[in-house]
Write a protein that holds these residues in place. Structure first.
Motif, mmCIF file in Angstrom:
data_model
loop_
_atom_site.group_PDB
_atom_site.id
_atom_site.type_symbol
_atom_site.label_atom_id
_atom_site.label_comp_id
_atom_site.label_asym_id
_atom_site.label_seq_id
_atom_site.Cartn_x
_atom_site.Cartn_y
_atom_site.Cartn_z
ATOM 1 N N ASN A 268 43.734 35.632 43.164
ATOM 2 C CA ASN A 268 44.606 36.281 44.154
ATOM 3 C C ASN A 268 43.909 37.545 44.666
ATOM 4 O OD1 ASN A 268 46.680 38.351 44.988
ATOM 5 N ND2 ASN A 268 48.013 36.568 44.731
ATOM 6 N N PRO A 269 43.609 37.628 45.975
ATOM 7 C CA PRO A 269 42.840 38.769 46.479
ATOM 8 C C PRO A 269 43.504 40.119 46.227
ATOM 9 C CG PRO A 269 42.901 37.021 48.104
ATOM 10 C CD PRO A 269 43.871 36.639 47.034
ATOM 11 N N LEU A 270 44.799 40.218 46.483
ATOM 12 C CA LEU A 270 45.460 41.502 46.302
ATOM 13 C C LEU A 270 45.491 41.900 44.831
ATOM 14 C CD1 LEU A 270 46.920 43.875 47.538
ATOM 15 C CD2 LEU A 270 49.055 42.592 47.390
ATOM 16 N N ALA A 271 45.716 40.926 43.942
ATOM 17 C CA ALA A 271 45.695 41.228 42.512
ATOM 18 C C ALA A 271 44.308 41.688 42.078
ATOM 19 C CB ALA A 271 46.122 40.011 41.715
ATOM 20 N N LEU A 272 43.286 41.056 42.613
ATOM 21 C CA LEU A 272 41.908 41.488 42.300
ATOM 22 C C LEU A 272 41.679 42.920 42.740
ATOM 23 C CD1 LEU A 272 40.032 38.239 43.388
ATOM 24 C CD2 LEU A 272 40.055 39.176 41.061
#
Length: 972
Positions: A268-272
């Motif tokens: 998940n980009p935002l979680a990363l």
């Protein structure tokens, strides 16, 4: 109120919002800052998302835009968990659209605005609002009323949807358009319904539509019945996730750490990006994390930890910003002033990366941050925020401002609050007057919660129930009606709730159960309350196939009407009584009763009387073979319903008119009407009516030998009626399938099916053979299957019913059946004579075919040619191909040369193409057809070009010549 303090410190709050030079936007949009489809895009006011391995997704978006630039319309829904990159992809599509010269119209759903009617639609069309004046007047008025630009009668939701179609089409006249709806799961339901209606009807306007929505949230655009093209986004690949993390921390990170991070975030980009800053700390590089990383719902918890670090004034300020329905900085600063908070605190929140300030707008960095700020605040802080926001709006008097203020007052209340309840009731009334039924429903229901008076509470709940029924939410309407009855002893509320319950139950439960409940409930009530219940109970018994029970209840309704006999209430009961008399085989008496009601039927407003009055009386006129009277009544009702956009009423009128046209040989027109009626019934959630429309289509397809279409419509019919107990409607499809089997040479299957149908019909008490018209098919199928005794029994039963209730059709087909069973030439000749008095060309052609065959079998080849040729000509005109082939075979056996058939379509017309073809062939212009079918003119022209290609015609005149001859009726 005093002037907000320190506004001078924020010059950016007074500047106009910056826009990309070639892009038009809605109220909350801003130009993207990324180069299209390159690496990582920064979404203004959002977190940075990685788009590194989105090749397939980017290709889909590019194709969507390319199609729009070539004049084709298309739609794509992007779905996925929070932070997966939906908005980032949307912003890259916006940048690409701007680069290639497309116009962009945008709307973004905001959680706090979900209660505000048409907030999303208003934002989307604001840049092109100047085009509203060029719409057809009924559509322009619908939009202006919906958006509170003028007062007026509530617009029908389908007319409003058609207005959106036309407006977007006009907007695309100068350049292709990209329409974006971000965070559709938070868009107010009224806007979502109007936009969904419009998007589903776009085909050739040059409009690309891109919608984003979360997986776990309910949304009109993601419901199963929406059936929209959808692309579900998943996490980045491990390699691209690693590249994103390394770029974020500006340092090398060992592969093991990247692997742990990837497993926790699933790419998940935002979680990363949320977790990446922790990599600068010590332990994450070499150790397992002590707790799971924030992903999906856990992202909210990550934002909450950032909010907890704010000082107390900052938490109060951010709660106010999160509670606001508007992003206008002026309103927010007034609210902060009421809390004695300095406006400079907004700069502090901006520096903390929580909000952004642009022009006169205050935006959160991410919707999840806004949600966390609101839902993690204490109830006391939330009520405080709503209280000061209501005060900040008190000096404004626009309808939208009043609606926002009423919802703030409601949210600020911690118990019964008369002022808030009154304000919400007014908001609900405004929403209903604008056609915003979901918003009105929520407002009435919340007003009831805030009301301490039992009488007022009952009225609010009843109003909510009425709106729920109009919105097609039957279960909710039943619950609210029950609550209204329980809340108060007010007689008007009780009667109103009882009547509403009867209407909803009719389509929600087994009809016979509904009949019993309504008939019992009417016992002891005054006539004004009892008659509507008994009329509804009669309709339920009819639908359930309990004809004799319906007949008795109709008599009871007429008796209860008493002195109301000459009013609408009494006439409704009388018309229902005539309907049950027809079903019970009391044909002559039913005709006399209807004649006594003719003045009422021709003078009534079909939109202000019960829908069953027009529908059932026109059915009765059709069965009585008064086809022109039925057509006149229905065409008038259809025109009036179209004029006022009353599409819930339009669906049944179109469908009964379709059957009338089918029975009189206007099959193409019948298909067009049934298709439109069925589509509108689906839109307005009327499954029984939708099934009835499908049965008309199936009957024509059966005669035409179109097996695949007929079977598919039969399947859809059964799915719609499964468990409904609509026993009087369900036989229609069995009759159609029996005709299909007879038409395609499956005589044994047809005989078995139609025998079962016959037994079922006789058990129900239905004694009027013109209703289903299946008995002649049973006789022919039994004979073809080698079972003359079954044919004789079926023919005798038909003759018995016709003698009891004579009709021209009954006399003609009973003579045909007797002639077939006994092989009597004189009987078949009498049958053809009867047909001359009946405008049913298909029935006459079948009798001519039977007569010609008998003459041929007695070696009278010359005499056989005339009826066989007449039959063949009718069958060909109707495109009843199996019957045409049968007539041609007999003609060749009679020694006649069969003329070549007219050219056939290379492919069958779709239902929508049939609708367009029929209306165009009747001389209607493209704008008239577009308005009637709720399409754009460009889509009508698109369908017309396909029709020309399929039918090998080059003009509208040739098209009219290719289709059946139509009567001069006007149903636009």
């Amino acid at each position: 109120m005093s002037r907000p303090r320190d506004i001078g410190k924020f010059p950016s709050l007074r500047r106009s919002r910056r826009r990309a030079p070639t892009m038009e936007t809605g109220a909350r949009a801003s130009a993207p800052s990324a180069v299209a489809f390159q690496g990582v895009a920064m979404t203004p006011g959002r977190e940075q998302h990685g788009l590194l391995s989105r090749g397939e997704e980017k290709d889909r978006l590019l194709l969507l835009l390319s199609d729009a630039r070539q004049g084709r319309s298309g739609l794509l829904v992007l779905r996925g968990e929070p932070g997966i990159g939906k908005t980032a992809l949307l912003e890259e599509a916006v940048t690409e659209a701007v680069t290639v010269g497309m116009r962009v119209l945008r709307a973004t759903g905001i959680e706090m605005e979900a209660e505000l009617a048409f907030a999303g639609l208003s934002e989307l069309i604001r840049p092109v609002q100047g085009l509203v004046g060029g719409l057809p007047e009924v559509q322009a008025r619908a939009l202006r009323v919906a958006l509170s630009l003028e007062d007026g009668e509530a617009p029908d939701r389908l007319t409003l949807g058609a207005a959106v179609v036309t407006l977007l089409t006009d907007a695309a006249a100068a350049a292709p358009v990209l329409v974006t709806v971000d965070d559709a799961h938070w868009m107010d339901e009224t806007s979502a319904q109007a936009l969904l209606f419009a998007f589903r009807r776009m085909q050739a306007e040059g409009i690309a539509v891109l919608v984003t929505a979360r997986d776990a949230e309910r949304c009109a655009f993601t419901e199963a019945n929406a059936n929209l093209p959808t692309l579900r986004l998943t996490g980045l690949t491990p390699a691209d996730a690693a590249a994103l993390v390394k770029r974020s921390v500006h340092a090398a990170v060992d592969p093991d750490t990247i692997g742990k991070l990837y497993r926790e975030t699933a790419g998940n980009p935002l979680a990363l990006l949320e977790a990446a800053p922790t990599l600068r700390a010590s332990r994450w590089v070499t150790q397992e994390p002590e707790s799971p990383l924030p992903v999906g719902p856990r992202l909210t918890a990550a934002y909450a930890s950032r909010l907890a670090a704010l000082p107390e004034p900052g938490r109060r300020a951010v709660t106010v910003a999160a509670a606001a329905f508007t992003e206008e900085a002026d309103v927010l600063i007034r609210a902060l002033d009421a809390l004695a908070l300095d406006a400079a605190i907004l700069r502090t929140l901006e520096s903390a990366g929580m909000i952004s300030l642009a022009g006169n707008a205050v935006r959160f960095a991410h919707p999840l941050l806004r949600a966390a700020a609101y839902h993690r605040a204490t109830p006391q802080l939330r009520r405080e925020a709503h209280r000061v926001l209501a005060g900040a709006l008190s000096e404004r008097d626009g309808p939208v401002d009043r609606d926002q203020r009423s919802w703030h007052l409601a949210a600020a209340a911690d118990g019964p609050d008369a002022a808030a309840a009154t304000a919400l009731t007014e908001t609900a009334a405004r929403a209903r007057s604008r056609g915003a039924l979901p918003a009105a429903l929520r407002a009435y229901a919340r007003a009831a919660e805030l009301t301490s008076s039992p009488t007022a509470q009952g009225r609010c709940l009843l109003a909510a129930a009425e709106v729920a029924q109009l919105a097609g939410r039957g279960d909710e309407a039943l619950r609210l009606a029950g609550a209204a009855s329980d809340a108060t002893d007010d007689v008007a509320v009780f009667n109103g709730a009882l009547g509403l319950r009867s209407q909803v139950l009719l389509l929600r439960r087994q009809p016979r159960e509904v009949h019993d409940e309504l008939a019992d409930s009417a016992e002891g009530l005054d006539p004004a309350a009892a008659v509507p219940l008994l009329v509804a109970a009669t309709g339920a018994a009819c639908m359930g196939g309990a004809v004799l029970q319906a007949r008795a209840t109709a008599d009871r309704a007429c008796a209860a009407a008493g002195h109301h006999r000459n009013g609408d209430l009494g006439h409704s009961a009388v018309v229902l009584r005539a309907h049950t008399m027809m079903l019970a085989g009391e044909r002559g008496d039913a005709a006399a009763v209807l004649r006594s009601c003719e003045g009422f039927l021709t003078g009534m407003d079909p939109l202000s009387i019960g829908i069953e009055v027009t529908s059932f009386s026109s059915m009765d006129l059709m069965w009585l073979e008064r086809f022109q009277a039925a057509r006149t009544l229905l065409e008038r009702a259809v025109r009036r319903a179209r004029k006022f956009g009353a599409c819930e009423r339009l669906a049944p009128f179109l469908t009964v008119l379709a059957e009338t046209q089918m029975r009189t040989g206007y099959w193409d027109e019948a298909c067009a009407l049934a298709s439109e009626g069925g589509m509108l019934a689906e839109e307005t959630e009327q499954p029984v009516l939708q099934a009835y429309a499908l049965s008309v289509l199936a009957r024509i397809e059966a005669a035409r030998g179109q097996s695949a279409q007929c079977v598919e419509h039969a399947h859809r019919f059964r799915v719609l009626l499964d468990g409904t107990g609509a026993e009087l409607v369900s036989p229609y499809i069995e009759a159609a399938l029996g005709l299909l089997e007879l038409s395609t040479g499956k005589a044994a299957e047809a005989a078995a099916r139609l025998t079962d149908l016959q037994q079922r019909v006789l058990r129900s008490g239905l004694a009027e053979p013109t209703v289903l018209q299946h008995q002649p098919d049973l006789v022919e199928a039994a004979l073809a299957a080698g079972d003359p005794s079954a044919a004789q029994a079926a023919s005798a039963e038909l003759l018995r019913q016709v003698r009891q209730a004579p009709s021209v059709w009954g006399q003609a087909v009973s003579e045909r059946c007797q002639g077939l069973v006994r092989a009597e030439e004189d009987t078949l000749r009498r049958a053809t004579a009867h047909h001359e008095r009946l405008p049913d060309p298909f029935a006459k052609a079948r009798t001519d075919l039977a007569y010609g065959r008998l003459l041929l079998r007695t070696r009278r080849r010359g005499a056989a040619r005339r009826p066989l040729l007449a039959a063949r000509q009718v069958f060909e005109r109707l495109r009843a191909d199996p019957w045409t082939t049968a007539a041609e075979e007999e003609l060749r056996a009679a020694g006649a040369r069969t003329p070549a058939r007219h050219g056939r379509a290379t492919a069958p017309l779709t239902e929508r193409e049939t609708q367009v073809a029929v209306l165009v062939s009747k001389g209607h212009t493209t704008p008239e057809v577009a308005a009637a079918l709720f399409l754009s003119p460009k889509t009508v022209e698109y369908h017309l070009s396909r029709i020309f290609a399929k039918l090998s015609v080059r003009s509208r005149t040739e098209l009219a010549g290719r289709l059946s001859t139509f009567p001069q009726g006007n149903f636009l």
